[in-house]
Design a protein around this motif. Structure first.
Motif, PDB file in Angstrom:
ATOM      1  N   THR A  13      43.962  25.302  48.040  1.00 39.05           N
ATOM      2  CA  THR A  13      44.943  24.822  47.066  1.00 39.05           C
ATOM      3  C   THR A  13      44.267  24.287  45.813  1.00 39.05           C
ATOM      4  OG1 THR A  13      46.475  24.243  48.844  1.00 39.05           O
ATOM      5  CG2 THR A  13      46.879  23.240  46.707  1.00 39.05           C
ATOM      6  N   ALA A  14      43.209  23.489  46.013  1.00 32.99           N
ATOM      7  CA  ALA A  14      42.493  22.901  44.875  1.00 32.99           C
ATOM      8  C   ALA A  14      41.810  23.973  44.033  1.00 32.99           C
ATOM      9  CB  ALA A  14      41.477  21.882  45.373  1.00 32.99           C
ATOM     10  N   SER A  30      42.471  27.221  43.884  1.00 28.49           N
ATOM     11  CA  SER A  30      43.475  28.086  43.254  1.00 28.49           C
ATOM     12  C   SER A  30      44.031  27.445  41.982  1.00 28.49           C
ATOM     13  CB  SER A  30      44.607  28.365  44.244  1.00 28.49           C
ATOM     14  OG  SER A  30      45.627  29.132  43.638  1.00 28.49           O
ATOM     15  N   SER A  31      44.326  26.168  42.032  1.00 25.31           N
ATOM     16  CA  SER A  31      44.851  25.461  40.861  1.00 25.31           C
ATOM     17  C   SER A  31      43.800  25.365  39.761  1.00 25.31           C
ATOM     18  CB  SER A  31      45.326  24.062  41.261  1.00 25.31           C
ATOM     19  OG  SER A  31      46.395  24.143  42.167  1.00 25.31           O
ATOM     20  N   PHE A  32      42.548  25.116  40.164  1.00 23.65           N
ATOM     21  CA  PHE A  32      41.462  25.009  39.194  1.00 23.65           C
ATOM     22  C   PHE A  32      41.245  26.331  38.472  1.00 23.65           C
ATOM     23  CE2 PHE A  32      36.939  25.400  38.120  1.00 23.65           C
ATOM     24  CZ  PHE A  32      36.740  24.257  37.354  1.00 23.65           C
ATOM     25  N   PHE A  37      43.703  16.193  40.073  1.00 20.52           N
ATOM     26  CA  PHE A  37      44.606  17.028  40.865  1.00 20.52           C
ATOM     27  C   PHE A  37      45.225  16.241  42.015  1.00 20.52           C
ATOM     28  CE2 PHE A  37      45.106  20.106  44.435  1.00 20.52           C
ATOM     29  CZ  PHE A  37      46.103  20.891  43.889  1.00 20.52           C
ATOM     30  N   LYS A  72      43.289  28.652  37.783  1.00 23.39           N
ATOM     31  CA  LYS A  72      44.326  28.955  36.801  1.00 23.39           C
ATOM     32  C   LYS A  72      43.940  28.422  35.427  1.00 23.39           C
ATOM     33  CE  LYS A  72      48.134  29.031  40.134  1.00 23.39           C
ATOM     34  NZ  LYS A  72      49.351  28.325  40.610  1.00 23.39           N
ATOM     35  N   LYS A  73      43.188  27.326  35.431  1.00 18.68           N
ATOM     36  CA  LYS A  73      42.759  26.704  34.184  1.00 18.68           C
ATOM     37  C   LYS A  73      41.398  27.218  33.730  1.00 18.68           C
ATOM     38  CE  LYS A  73      42.558  22.106  32.071  1.00 18.68           C
ATOM     39  NZ  LYS A  73      42.680  20.636  32.317  1.00 18.68           N
TER      40      LYS A  73
END
Length: 300
Positions: free
Chosen positions: A108-109, A111-113, A291, A115-116
């Motif tokens: 999750t971490a 994947s979110s990172f 996050f 994106k940026k």
């Protein structure tokens, strides 16, 4: 002493065989043997004991290997630092994590990172609690997510979140229909836990001791899925971080919160206290803090 000699020496020490080392390095065996001979001649000591086709490090060779591995890490980090200062959003982050964070927390971490920062690359290492701490200290990885946050003068870190540890029971367990339970109610049960040396086992055993009993361990599993499977088969009960059940409860089991004598795990991220954090890993480190701060504590 040349960098090539050090690299050849480390590979021979790793393979304990000159031919295998040469194959791994994609060079001729004679070239490896020649460089090792030159290195030993320069140092004035034998680094290896020859045992037929195999080689073993001498005591002085073991000491030299430890220092040379540190030297290679310093050189590699220097190269990375130059590249990452030019563009930290295209660097590499080497991250370690335990099995309990493999299915949800880390994916999750990251994947979110991404994106940026889509061009940052990751090298991931899954391991046990104490091995991951040692890997950070040695520089084998840049950082690790761990729970609880360890106390060690060679590392530093930040708490990211606190999560509840819940009971996982077979669906035919007498307490399966309760909305919550106290840890004391499980004193007569057989537990399925990680083997000795795993930090989650220590957390659970300590919590049981604080509730006045020692858990009876009937079976052990070395990963979360194995433990879930044993509970699903009716071979005992277990306590697991709630986040490991976020994608669903195993068949023939129920999750029951522990509201009295609440059991929690503090999860944090650690880095070495003995070397400078590189630009890309700093980018990810700060992202993790932001996050999980936005997500809040797990299990609440």
């Amino acid at each position: 002493m040349e960098l090539r000699q050090i690299q050849y020496f480390i590979e021979v020490a790793k393979q304990e065989h000159v031919t295998e080392a040469a194959l791994s390095l994609n060079v001729a065996q004679s070239a490896v043997s020649r460089q090792i001979f030159k290195l030993e001649e320069e140092l004035g000591v034998n680094l290896f004991i020859r045992e037929g086709r195999n080689v073993k490090l001498t005591p002085i060779g073991k000491m030299f290997l430890e220092h040379m591995e540190e030297a290679i890490h310093v050189i590699d980090n220097a190269k990375r630092e130059v590249q990452e200062y030019l563009d930290p959003e295209k660097g590499v982050a080497r991250i370690g994590f335990p099995t309990s964070m493999a299915n949800y927390t880390m994916p999750t971490a990251i994947s979110s990172f991404r994106k940026k920062y889509p061009q940052v690359k990751f090298e991931l290492k899954q391991g046990s609690y104490y091995n991951l701490i040692e890997s950070v200290i040695k520089g084998e990885i840049d950082m690790a997510l761990l729970g609880p946050l360890p106390k060690n003068e060679k590392i530093k870190g930040d708490i990211l979140f606190v999560e509840d540890i819940v009971a996982l029971l077979p669906s035919d367990h007498p307490l399966a229909n309760q909305s919550s339970l106290s840890l004391d109610q499980l004193r007569e049960d057989s537990f399925v836990l990680f083997p000795p040396g795993f930090i989650l086992r220590e957390i659970i055993v300590d919590a049981c001791f604080q509730s006045g009993f020692e858990p009876s361990v009937s079976f052990e599993g070395e990963d979360v899925d194995a433990i879930k499977g044993l509970v699903s088969a009716g071979l005992g009960i277990t306590l697991l971080p709630e986040i490991t059940l976020i994608d669903g409860i195993p068949r023939s089991t129920v999750k029951v919160p522990i509201t009295k004598q609440r059991v929690t795990r503090t999860v944090g991220v650690i880095v070495s206290n003995e070397r400078k954090i590189l630009p890309t890993e700093k980018l990810f480190y700060e992202f993790l803090k932001d996050f999980f701060s936005m997500l809040g504590s797990f299990g609440k």
